[in-house]
Design a protein around this motif. Structure first.
Motif, PDB file in Angstrom:
ATOM      1  N   TYR A   1      -0.083 -11.231  -1.382  1.00  0.00           N
ATOM      2  CA  TYR A   1       0.368 -12.603  -1.142  1.00  0.00           C
ATOM      3  C   TYR A   1       0.777 -13.290  -2.434  1.00  0.00           C
ATOM      4  O   TYR A   1       1.706 -14.101  -2.476  1.00  0.00           O
ATOM      5  N   SER A   2       0.091 -12.988  -3.540  1.00  0.00           N
ATOM      6  CA  SER A   2       0.346 -13.672  -4.804  1.00  0.00           C
ATOM      7  C   SER A   2       1.424 -12.999  -5.636  1.00  0.00           C
ATOM      8  O   SER A   2       1.849 -13.527  -6.659  1.00  0.00           O
ATOM      9  N   ASN A   3       1.890 -11.811  -5.216  1.00  0.00           N
ATOM     10  CA  ASN A   3       2.921 -11.091  -5.950  1.00  0.00           C
ATOM     11  C   ASN A   3       3.725 -10.275  -4.942  1.00  0.00           C
ATOM     12  O   ASN A   3       3.346  -9.167  -4.584  1.00  0.00           O
ATOM     13  N   PRO A   4       4.855 -10.797  -4.481  1.00  0.00           N
ATOM     14  CA  PRO A   4       5.628 -10.109  -3.438  1.00  0.00           C
ATOM     15  C   PRO A   4       6.199  -8.771  -3.880  1.00  0.00           C
ATOM     16  O   PRO A   4       6.654  -7.989  -3.050  1.00  0.00           O
ATOM     17  N   HIS A   5       6.178  -8.487  -5.174  1.00  0.00           N
ATOM     18  CA  HIS A   5       6.705  -7.217  -5.665  1.00  0.00           C
ATOM     19  C   HIS A   5       5.621  -6.140  -5.747  1.00  0.00           C
ATOM     20  O   HIS A   5       5.915  -4.971  -5.985  1.00  0.00           O
ATOM     21  N   LYS A   6       4.363  -6.536  -5.574  1.00  0.00           N
ATOM     22  CA  LYS A   6       3.259  -5.583  -5.605  1.00  0.00           C
ATOM     23  C   LYS A   6       2.961  -5.135  -4.185  1.00  0.00           C
ATOM     24  O   LYS A   6       2.615  -5.939  -3.331  1.00  0.00           O
ATOM     25  N   MET A   7       3.119  -3.845  -3.917  1.00  0.00           N
ATOM     26  CA  MET A   7       3.017  -3.318  -2.566  1.00  0.00           C
ATOM     27  C   MET A   7       1.722  -2.525  -2.382  1.00  0.00           C
ATOM     28  O   MET A   7       1.173  -1.958  -3.327  1.00  0.00           O
ATOM     29  N   GLN A   8       1.279  -2.466  -1.131  1.00  0.00           N
ATOM     30  CA  GLN A   8       0.027  -1.792  -0.820  1.00  0.00           C
ATOM     31  C   GLN A   8       0.113  -1.121   0.556  1.00  0.00           C
ATOM     32  O   GLN A   8       0.560  -1.733   1.520  1.00  0.00           O
ATOM     33  N   VAL A   9      -0.308   0.141   0.611  1.00  0.00           N
ATOM     34  CA  VAL A   9      -0.536   0.823   1.884  1.00  0.00           C
ATOM     35  C   VAL A   9      -2.042   1.039   1.971  1.00  0.00           C
ATOM     36  O   VAL A   9      -2.607   1.840   1.231  1.00  0.00           O
ATOM     37  N   TYR A  10      -2.672   0.290   2.859  1.00  0.00           N
ATOM     38  CA  TYR A  10      -4.130   0.355   2.983  1.00  0.00           C
ATOM     39  C   TYR A  10      -4.494   0.822   4.385  1.00  0.00           C
ATOM     40  O   TYR A  10      -3.967   0.319   5.378  1.00  0.00           O
ATOM     41  N   THR A  11      -5.376   1.790   4.455  1.00  0.00           N
ATOM     42  CA  THR A  11      -5.880   2.241   5.751  1.00  0.00           C
ATOM     43  C   THR A  11      -7.290   2.772   5.564  1.00  0.00           C
ATOM     44  O   THR A  11      -7.752   2.949   4.437  1.00  0.00           O
ATOM     45  N   TYR A  12      -7.970   2.981   6.653  1.00  0.00           N
ATOM     46  CA  TYR A  12      -9.299   3.587   6.564  1.00  0.00           C
ATOM     47  C   TYR A  12      -9.539   4.467   7.791  1.00  0.00           C
ATOM     48  O   TYR A  12      -8.951   4.271   8.843  1.00  0.00           O
ATOM     49  N   ILE A  13     -10.385   5.441   7.601  1.00  0.00           N
ATOM     50  CA  ILE A  13     -10.769   6.377   8.659  1.00  0.00           C
ATOM     51  C   ILE A  13     -12.256   6.213   8.895  1.00  0.00           C
ATOM     52  O   ILE A  13     -13.044   6.275   7.930  1.00  0.00           O
ATOM     53  N   SER A  14     -12.652   5.956  10.115  1.00  0.00           N
ATOM     54  CA  SER A  14     -14.062   5.711  10.396  1.00  0.00           C
ATOM     55  C   SER A  14     -14.531   6.569  11.568  1.00  0.00           C
ATOM     56  O   SER A  14     -13.746   6.903  12.470  1.00  0.00           O
ATOM     57  N   ARG A  15     -15.793   6.901  11.535  1.00  0.00           N
ATOM     58  CA  ARG A  15     -16.426   7.671  12.606  1.00  0.00           C
ATOM     59  C   ARG A  15     -17.909   7.313  12.593  1.00  0.00           C
ATOM     60  O   ARG A  15     -18.576   7.506  11.565  1.00  0.00           O
ATOM     61  N   PRO A  16     -18.431   6.760  13.691  1.00  0.00           N
ATOM     62  CA  PRO A  16     -19.841   6.318  13.708  1.00  0.00           C
ATOM     63  C   PRO A  16     -20.823   7.397  13.267  1.00  0.00           C
ATOM     64  O   PRO A  16     -21.810   7.105  12.579  1.00  0.00           O
ATOM     65  N   GLY A  17     -20.560   8.626  13.618  1.00  0.00           N
ATOM     66  CA  GLY A  17     -21.469   9.707  13.244  1.00  0.00           C
ATOM     67  C   GLY A  17     -21.219  10.266  11.862  1.00  0.00           C
ATOM     68  O   GLY A  17     -21.925  11.176  11.421  1.00  0.00           O
ATOM     69  N   GLY A  18     -20.220   9.719  11.156  1.00  0.00           N
ATOM     70  CA  GLY A  18     -19.899  10.199   9.819  1.00  0.00           C
ATOM     71  C   GLY A  18     -18.601  10.975   9.796  1.00  0.00           C
ATOM     72  O   GLY A  18     -18.344  11.791  10.685  1.00  0.00           O
ATOM     73  N   VAL A  19     -17.743  10.698   8.799  1.00  0.00           N
ATOM     74  CA  VAL A  19     -16.493  11.443   8.659  1.00  0.00           C
ATOM     75  C   VAL A  19     -16.811  12.838   8.129  1.00  0.00           C
ATOM     76  O   VAL A  19     -17.922  13.112   7.685  1.00  0.00           O
ATOM     77  N   ALA A  20     -15.836  13.717   8.175  1.00  0.00           N
ATOM     78  CA  ALA A  20     -16.046  15.107   7.759  1.00  0.00           C
ATOM     79  C   ALA A  20     -16.479  15.181   6.296  1.00  0.00           C
ATOM     80  O   ALA A  20     -15.902  14.527   5.424  1.00  0.00           O
TER      81      ALA A  20
END
Length: 249
Positions: A209-228
């Motif tokens: 929001y404070s810098n329109p030229h700074k880009m971000q691809v953010y994601t997350y992987i979740s699993r209640p029993g724990g990821v691999a």
């Protein structure tokens, strides 16, 4: 006859000295809790050496924010500790402005974290704090610190790995880069898990929001029993690049 004794003066380790100064600044943060001031005035009072290095442009921006001393509750599900900030929160808007103001200054990792993420700084061990107090951000190599970084050209792919231990229920991935004013470069990331699952490619980048030229691809992987558990691999691809693009992951 006078006998002159030469007493050696022990030099103070720069990292130790910086660590002690950070501790004093954190105590000042507590002292100013509840005091009405701008973010610029906060930085000037509590971190004067850092404030002196901030550009006039960012000092002006910080003068438009009200400083908020409020510790966020840490999220301990992501292979350690972390927390989320959004621009919908006043505290988030201030923290992002502080990050932008001091991101490229020649300060230590300890100072950067204590100013922008005091919750994480206070949560780590004293040994780790002292280590961060000796790491100068401006001297970091592309693969130093927690995140790796590199430069990539159009059509090129690069790989990073992360070892994930047991009991991790949420794995966050954060790809960032900064475009120049007249160029819009695009990167993508594909994630490969130890149990042969493929996530992505993720291509939808959002600007800060404070810098329109700074880009971000953010994601997350979740699993209640724990990821691999095991070695996760991240594949970065230069989708559309003019020349060469620096990035961090």
């Amino acid at each position: 006859m006078f006998l002159l004794l030469s007493i050696p003066v022990l030099a103070i380790d720069p990292a130790e000295e910086n660590y002690l100064q950070i501790q004093k600044s954190l105590a000042l943060m507590e002292q100013y809790n509840g005091t009405a001031m701008t973010s610029a005035k906060f930085l000037e009072k509590v971190w004067p050496d850092v404030y002196a290095k901030v550009s006039p442009e960012h000092k002006e921006k910080l003068a438009n924010f009200t400083h908020i001393w409020e510790l966020k509750e840490l999220d301990r599900t992501d292979h350690g500790a972390g927390f989320g900030l959004t621009i919908n929160e006043a505290i988030g808007r201030e923290r992002f402005a502080l990050m932008d103001a001091i991101d490229k200054l020649e300060i230590t990792e300890g100072e950067y974290q204590a100013i922008t993420q005091p919750e994480l700084y206070l949560d780590i061990s004293e040994e780790t704090r002292k280590m961060l107090s000796g790491m100068v951000r401006a001297q970091r190599g592309p693969d130093a610190g927690v995140r790796g970084g590199a430069s990539i050209a159009e059509g090129e792919t690069q790989w990073f790995s992360k070892n994930v231990t047991a009991n991790v229920t949420r794995l966050a991935v954060d790809l960032q880069w900064e475009n120049s004013a007249d160029i819009q470069n695009n990167l993508s990331i594909t994630i490969y898990s130890p149990d042969r699952c493929v996530f992505g490619p993720f291509t939808e980048a959002e600007p800060f929001y404070s810098n329109p030229h700074k880009m971000q691809v953010y994601t997350y992987i979740s699993r209640p029993g724990g990821v691999a558990e095991g070695e996760w691999w991240y594949c970065i691809k230069g989708v559309k690049i003019h020349g060469v693009q620096n990035y961090t992951i």
